[in-house]
Design a protein around this motif. Structure first.
Motif, PDB file in Angstrom:
ATOM      1  N   ARG A 188     -11.687   3.786  -2.538  1.00 10.06           N
ATOM      2  CA  ARG A 188     -10.838   2.746  -2.134  1.00 10.06           C
ATOM      3  C   ARG A 188     -10.648   3.080  -0.560  1.00 10.06           C
ATOM      4  O   ARG A 188     -10.669   2.178   0.318  1.00 10.06           O
ATOM      5  CB  ARG A 188      -9.616   2.644  -2.785  1.00 10.06           C
ATOM      6  CG  ARG A 188      -8.634   1.440  -2.456  1.00 10.06           C
ATOM      7  CD  ARG A 188      -7.349   1.706  -3.155  1.00 10.06           C
ATOM      8  NE  ARG A 188      -6.594   2.870  -2.935  1.00 10.06           N
ATOM      9  CZ  ARG A 188      -6.201   3.630  -3.849  1.00 10.06           C
ATOM     10  NH1 ARG A 188      -6.602   3.493  -5.055  1.00 10.06           N
ATOM     11  NH2 ARG A 188      -5.736   4.699  -3.604  1.00 10.06           N
ATOM     12  N   GLU A 189     -10.373   4.291  -0.211  1.00 12.06           N
ATOM     13  CA  GLU A 189      -9.975   4.720   1.290  1.00 12.06           C
ATOM     14  C   GLU A 189     -11.316   4.583   2.273  1.00 12.06           C
ATOM     15  O   GLU A 189     -11.346   4.290   3.087  1.00 12.06           O
ATOM     16  CB  GLU A 189      -9.723   6.247   1.331  1.00 12.06           C
ATOM     17  CG  GLU A 189      -8.133   6.223   0.588  1.00 12.06           C
ATOM     18  CD  GLU A 189      -6.898   5.448   1.369  1.00 12.06           C
ATOM     19  OE1 GLU A 189      -7.250   5.192   2.627  1.00 12.06           O
ATOM     20  OE2 GLU A 189      -6.093   5.503   0.857  1.00 12.06           O
ATOM     21  N   ASP A 204       0.860  -1.181   0.084  1.00  9.52           N
ATOM     22  CA  ASP A 204      -0.043   0.041  -0.044  1.00  9.52           C
ATOM     23  C   ASP A 204       0.936   1.282  -0.234  1.00  9.52           C
ATOM     24  O   ASP A 204       0.564   2.161  -0.737  1.00  9.52           O
ATOM     25  CB  ASP A 204      -0.752  -0.034   1.413  1.00  9.52           C
ATOM     26  CG  ASP A 204      -1.854  -0.944   1.038  1.00  9.52           C
ATOM     27  OD1 ASP A 204      -2.107  -1.690   0.291  1.00  9.52           O
ATOM     28  OD2 ASP A 204      -2.466  -1.383   2.273  1.00  9.52           O
ATOM     29  N   ASP A 225      -3.585  16.519  -3.769  1.00 11.16           N
ATOM     30  CA  ASP A 225      -3.174  15.957  -5.152  1.00 11.16           C
ATOM     31  C   ASP A 225      -3.955  16.475  -6.343  1.00 11.16           C
ATOM     32  O   ASP A 225      -3.416  17.004  -7.155  1.00 11.16           O
ATOM     33  CB  ASP A 225      -3.089  14.380  -5.167  1.00 11.16           C
ATOM     34  CG  ASP A 225      -2.761  13.821  -6.477  1.00 11.16           C
ATOM     35  OD1 ASP A 225      -1.704  14.230  -6.789  1.00 11.16           O
ATOM     36  OD2 ASP A 225      -3.575  13.095  -7.085  1.00 11.16           O
ATOM     37  N   ALA A 274      -6.897  10.797   4.405  1.00  6.94           N
ATOM     38  CA  ALA A 274      -6.759  10.443   3.040  1.00  6.94           C
ATOM     39  C   ALA A 274      -7.330  11.240   2.163  1.00  6.94           C
ATOM     40  O   ALA A 274      -6.818  11.623   1.180  1.00  6.94           O
ATOM     41  CB  ALA A 274      -7.346   8.871   3.071  1.00  6.94           C
ATOM     42  N   MET A 276       1.277   4.253  -2.955  1.00 15.91           N
ATOM     43  CA  MET A 276       0.724   5.576  -2.720  1.00 15.91           C
ATOM     44  C   MET A 276       1.530   6.839  -3.493  1.00 15.91           C
ATOM     45  O   MET A 276       2.644   6.917  -3.348  1.00 15.91           O
ATOM     46  CB  MET A 276       0.861   6.053  -1.127  1.00 15.91           C
ATOM     47  CG  MET A 276      -0.357   5.417  -0.326  1.00 15.91           C
ATOM     48  SD  MET A 276      -0.092   5.681   1.251  1.00 15.91           S
ATOM     49  CE  MET A 276      -1.172   6.986   1.642  1.00 15.91           C
ATOM     50  N   ALA A 306      -5.779  13.228  -0.767  1.00 16.04           N
ATOM     51  CA  ALA A 306      -6.186  13.180  -1.996  1.00 16.04           C
ATOM     52  C   ALA A 306      -6.598  14.597  -2.742  1.00 16.04           C
ATOM     53  O   ALA A 306      -6.357  15.145  -4.009  1.00 16.04           O
ATOM     54  CB  ALA A 306      -7.557  12.543  -2.261  1.00 16.04           C
ATOM     55  N   GLU A 340     -11.498   7.419  -7.150  1.00 16.73           N
ATOM     56  CA  GLU A 340     -11.304   6.163  -7.325  1.00 16.73           C
ATOM     57  C   GLU A 340     -10.516   6.026  -5.811  1.00 16.73           C
ATOM     58  O   GLU A 340     -10.888   4.899  -4.905  1.00 16.73           O
ATOM     59  CB  GLU A 340     -10.210   5.621  -8.079  1.00 16.73           C
ATOM     60  CG  GLU A 340     -10.994   4.966  -9.536  1.00 16.73           C
ATOM     61  CD  GLU A 340      -9.893   5.027 -10.634  1.00 16.73           C
ATOM     62  OE1 GLU A 340      -8.535   5.016 -10.207  1.00 16.73           O
ATOM     63  OE2 GLU A 340     -10.140   5.128 -11.646  1.00 16.73           O
ATOM     64  N   THR A 341      -9.858   6.903  -5.481  1.00 19.22           N
ATOM     65  CA  THR A 341      -8.984   7.014  -4.010  1.00 19.22           C
ATOM     66  C   THR A 341      -9.822   7.234  -3.106  1.00 19.22           C
ATOM     67  O   THR A 341      -9.817   6.260  -2.016  1.00 19.22           O
ATOM     68  CB  THR A 341      -8.129   8.319  -4.012  1.00 19.22           C
ATOM     69  OG1 THR A 341      -7.054   8.254  -5.239  1.00 19.22           O
ATOM     70  CG2 THR A 341      -7.100   8.225  -2.777  1.00 19.22           C
ATOM     71  N   GLN A 364       2.689   7.455 -10.623  1.00 21.07           N
ATOM     72  CA  GLN A 364       1.494   8.520 -10.615  1.00 21.07           C
ATOM     73  C   GLN A 364       2.145   9.984 -10.251  1.00 21.07           C
ATOM     74  O   GLN A 364       1.126  10.822 -10.440  1.00 21.07           O
ATOM     75  CB  GLN A 364       0.487   8.160  -9.609  1.00 21.07           C
ATOM     76  CG  GLN A 364      -0.482   6.973  -9.767  1.00 21.07           C
ATOM     77  CD  GLN A 364      -0.962   6.308  -8.604  1.00 21.07           C
ATOM     78  OE1 GLN A 364      -0.042   5.782  -8.038  1.00 21.07           O
ATOM     79  NE2 GLN A 364      -2.172   6.255  -8.481  1.00 21.07           N
ATOM     80  N   SER A 402      -9.165   9.771 -10.571  1.00 24.81           N
ATOM     81  CA  SER A 402      -8.149   9.072  -9.981  1.00 24.81           C
ATOM     82  C   SER A 402      -8.674   9.596  -8.285  1.00 24.81           C
ATOM     83  O   SER A 402      -8.463   8.892  -7.417  1.00 24.81           O
ATOM     84  CB  SER A 402      -6.935   9.666 -10.178  1.00 24.81           C
ATOM     85  OG  SER A 402      -6.265  10.022  -8.927  1.00 24.81           O
TER      86      SER A 402
END
Lengths: 330, 418
Positions: free
Chosen positions: B409-410, A61, B393, B386, A65, B390, B405-406, A186, B402
């Motif tokens: 998932r989180e 994981d 980013d 998280a 990241m 995100a 999706e993040t 990424q 993305s």
């Protein structure tokens, strides 16, 4: 009698024993427990020490990241820039001071002073200096640079410094050509512009220390050697390039090792100066560990990142220690 | 000589320790209220306490940092280390449950709620949000509203723009386009702390999804890859295009000052900004105005501040007095007038509050209250972190898929996503 004999024979071990036990518990014991936690499911404030399935999933994981990938990139870039700047500036200052210019004592102390400050203080001050609205950018107006640029039809100079998210000299496309998986990253592998001011601030703080190391080394070079080189017809430049700097090599190696380990662990300077930065441009592993442990309470992820940090430091420190132990034995 | 100095120091430190173990002569209150209006509001509570109990020393252990971003790590370390403050500030919901109630760091206040008649003066839904198994663990001091869109009225009227009772997102974009063409920065932001841009995201999310589907995000009935969530992220990205250039170098309050000066026009921010505008000398409805963040009319994205009672609090008796005073009507009124928020009690004198706060009271009374994720009420701490990451980013890369999706998932890893 035998008893006394035993004590005197083992006195060395007995004297060392307390510190050996403490080191075993507080250094290696805790490294071990951190490593164990990094393999568990513990990701809330309630302790959960059951092992994760698959065991290494937290590390998988972590490495996938984007934030941690950016952290590794930043550590690499920051270390390179910082060592390049600090060593060349420190060496330059040491050479200048060694040439017995006026006010040597004054300048030596002035250059060494920043080293006495804490990184937090340095970070706050340099944060203000590099504030794009109120900091160094005002000089571009004040000195007339921006007026000159505008009158010649160019846009005025106002860098974003630590707020600039761009990454220059990106090597992603090269990576993806030599290594198919390289395209999966990424993040952009290159030099985050925002890291440059941070490297400058760190250089400001530690170049005095580098200078002091080199001054010590320069003091140990006997004047006869310089004289001999001069008699052989070496220019001053040649004297430094071919004689003095090679003689300073052991100092350079020790200094670089010390600086690398400062750089790998850096936290306070970055935290105070720019935080994680835009798009993680100035994030470093230590900040990642701090936020995952104490904000997100993801203990397994935080400890796994600190284990990675430990491995990175060991890659530098262990060969150095092995080398210096070997030279001491011979 | 040196020996005597050493002895003196040892004796002095021994005295000090003795002083600390002697309980109920002092009370330690832990908050992150350090800015001008926040610190003054907290002081009004402490003053109210001290007039009744002048002999107890109040230790104000506040640590600066928006939303408790710097204070909570310190608090967490103290709690795990077994040296808790007597009472500390926290938000309701996931933060209170996950960080403090479930690990057992706090004590129930049911006796206080009963003896002080708080069950009658706080709304049942609020009491429900601070309770576990019918035991309340928090005395709520104030209610902030997160989904308010503030604007500089003077700058807008210079451009001939009048905002009505509500504003749709499309009209906002039309106005923003018009302002940008005129060389005015339409949106304000100060996101050195990433949570500030998170507020704008969360408001956009609520405005796009509506309260039911927004609540669904936190119980798993709405998926983060839902087209409506993607739509919200896209809209948020469009808003980012209209920000002031120096947003990454400013804090949230500096951005509020920027709006007050007229250097930017709209600011999607919780009503803690209201205190900043008042401090900058702005007059409500003349210099600045407000509407619900586009699409979020009739919902109240609620940020509460409340205080806990530590389990095994070192000074439990005097701390109970402090908490009792925090629940008094007049104390809540005085506190909220300075803080720029509304009372958690439902019986406060509304005539003491200005037009904005009266509007906020009506919206709270008549609307649906939903929890904030940015301030830790809607989701656990790991998801909150998280989401912040995100956002950091997304602000730079603008990758909608993305981002979604993040989050999906989180949410799953955190244990509430579908």
């Amino acid at each position: 009698m035998i008893h006394q004999h035993w004590i005197s024979r083992h006195s060395g071990v007995l004297i060392l024993l307390p510190s050996l036990i403490l080191t075993a518990i507080f250094v290696y014991g805790f490294i071990g427990s951190s490593f164990f936690i990094s393999l568990t499911n513990w990701r809330t404030l309630s302790v959960d020490l059951s092992l994760r399935d698959p065991l290494w999933q937290t590390y998988a994981d972590l490495l996938s990241m984007p934030r941690f990938q950016a952290d590794l990139r930043n550590t690499f870039v920051f270390t390179t820039l910082f060592i390049l700047f600090a060593v060349s500036l420190g060496l330059g200052l040491a050479i200048l001071l060694d040439r017995q210019l006026a006010g040597k004592g004054f300048f030596r102390n002035t250059f060494l002073f920043p080293y006495a400050l804490s990184f937090i203080v340095t970070g706050v001050v340099w944060r203000w200096i590099f504030n794009p609205e109120t900091g160094i950018n005002l000089f571009f107006d004040f000195l007339g640079i921006n007026q000159a640029l505008e009158s010649s039809g160019m846009s005025p100079l106002s860098p974003g410094w630590t707020t600039d998210p761009s990454v220059v000299f990106s090597v992603n496309h090269i990576l993806s050509q030599v290594w198919p998986a390289g395209g999966d990253f990424q993040i952009e592998w290159g030099i985050p512009v925002a890291l440059i001011p941070v490297a400058i601030a760190a250089t400001w703080q530690l170049s005095g220390f580098v200078m002091a190391m080199y001054l010590g080394g320069l003091g140990g070079i006997r004047p006869q050697i310089r004289d001999a080189a001069r008699i052989d017809g070496a220019s001053e430049f040649r004297l430094y390039r071919s004689v003095i700097i090679p003689m300073l090599n052991p100092i350079t190696i020790s200094t670089v090792i010390i600086l690398i380990h400062v750089s790998l662990k850096i936290f306070d300077l970055v935290f105070a100066m720019s935080g994680v930065g835009p798009g993680f441009a100035t994030d470093v592993p230590a900040i990642f560990v701090f936020e995952m442990m104490f904000k997100a309470a993801r203990y397994n992820l935080g400890t796994s990142a600190s284990v990675v940090m430990l491995i990175l430091s060991s890659l530098v420190i262990v060969p150095y220690l092995m080398h210096s132990l070997k030279t001491r034995e011979t | 000589m040196r020996f005597w100095y050493l002895l003196l120091i040892l004796l002095l430190s021994a005295c000090q320790t003795e002083d600390q173990t002697d309980s109920n002569h002092q009370i330690e209150i832990f908050t992150w209220w350090t800015s001008g209006s926040e610190a003054a509001a907290l002081q009004s509570v402490i003053d109210a306490y001290q007039t009744q109990y002048p002999d107890v020393k109040v230790i104000n252990a506040s640590i600066a940092g928006g939303g408790g971003s710097a204070a909570r790590p310190v608090l967490q370390t103290r709690l795990v280390g077994g040296i808790p403050p007597d009472t500390w500030q926290t938000h309701h919901g996931a933060e209170l449950m996950g960080q403090y109630i479930n690990p057992g760091f706090v004590t129930s206040m049911k006796d206080l709620y009963e003896s002080e008649g708080w069950y009658e003066v706080f709304s049942p839904s609020l009491i429900n949000m601070v309770s576990k198994d019918d035991e309340p663990y928090l005395i709520v001091l104030n209610l902030h509203r997160s989904n308010t869109l503030w604007f500089n009225k003077l700058v807008l009227s210079e451009h001939g723009i009048v905002i009505g009772e509500t504003l749709s997102i499309e009209t906002l974009f039309e106005i923003a386009e018009q302002l940008s063409r005129a060389g005015v920065t339409p949106m304000c932001m100060g996101d050195t702390g990433i949570w500030a841009t998170g507020i704008m995201f969360e408001n956009t999310l609520l405005g796009t999804l509506g309260p039911d589907r927004y609540l669904g995000l936190w119980n798993g009935s709405t998926h983060f890859m839902d087209p409506a969530v993607m739509q919200a992220i896209t809209t948020y990205g469009r808003l980012l295009d209209y920000l002031n250039n120096d947003h990454a170098a400013l804090s949230w309050d500096q951005a509020a000052d920027k709006m007050a000066r007229g250097d930017c026009v709209f600011y999607s921010m919780g009503d803690w900004a209201y205190g900043e505008f008042k401090r900058d000398g702005l007059v409500e409805n003349i210099d600045f105005g407000w509407v619900a963040h586009p699409g979020s009319e009739g919902t109240h994205l609620m940020v509460t501040d409340g205080f806990t009672l530590a389990k095994d609090a070192p000074n439990a008796d005097v701390t109970r007095d402090m908490l009792r005073i925090m629940g008094e009507r007049e104390v809540q009124e005085n506190f909220n007038l300075i803080k720029g928020s509304i009372c958690a009690r439902t019986d406060c004198d509304r005539s003491r509050f200005g037009p904005y706060l009266q509007w906020a009271m009506d919206e709270y009374a008549n609307g649906v209250a939903v929890p904030t994720v940015i301030h830790g009420s809607a989701a656990p701490a790991d998801f909150q972190q998280a989401l912040n990451d995100a956002l950091t980013d997304f602000v730079v890369r603008r990758d909608v898929a993305s981002f979604a999706e993040t989050l999906a998932r989180e949410a799953q890893m955190s244990g509430f996503g579908s």
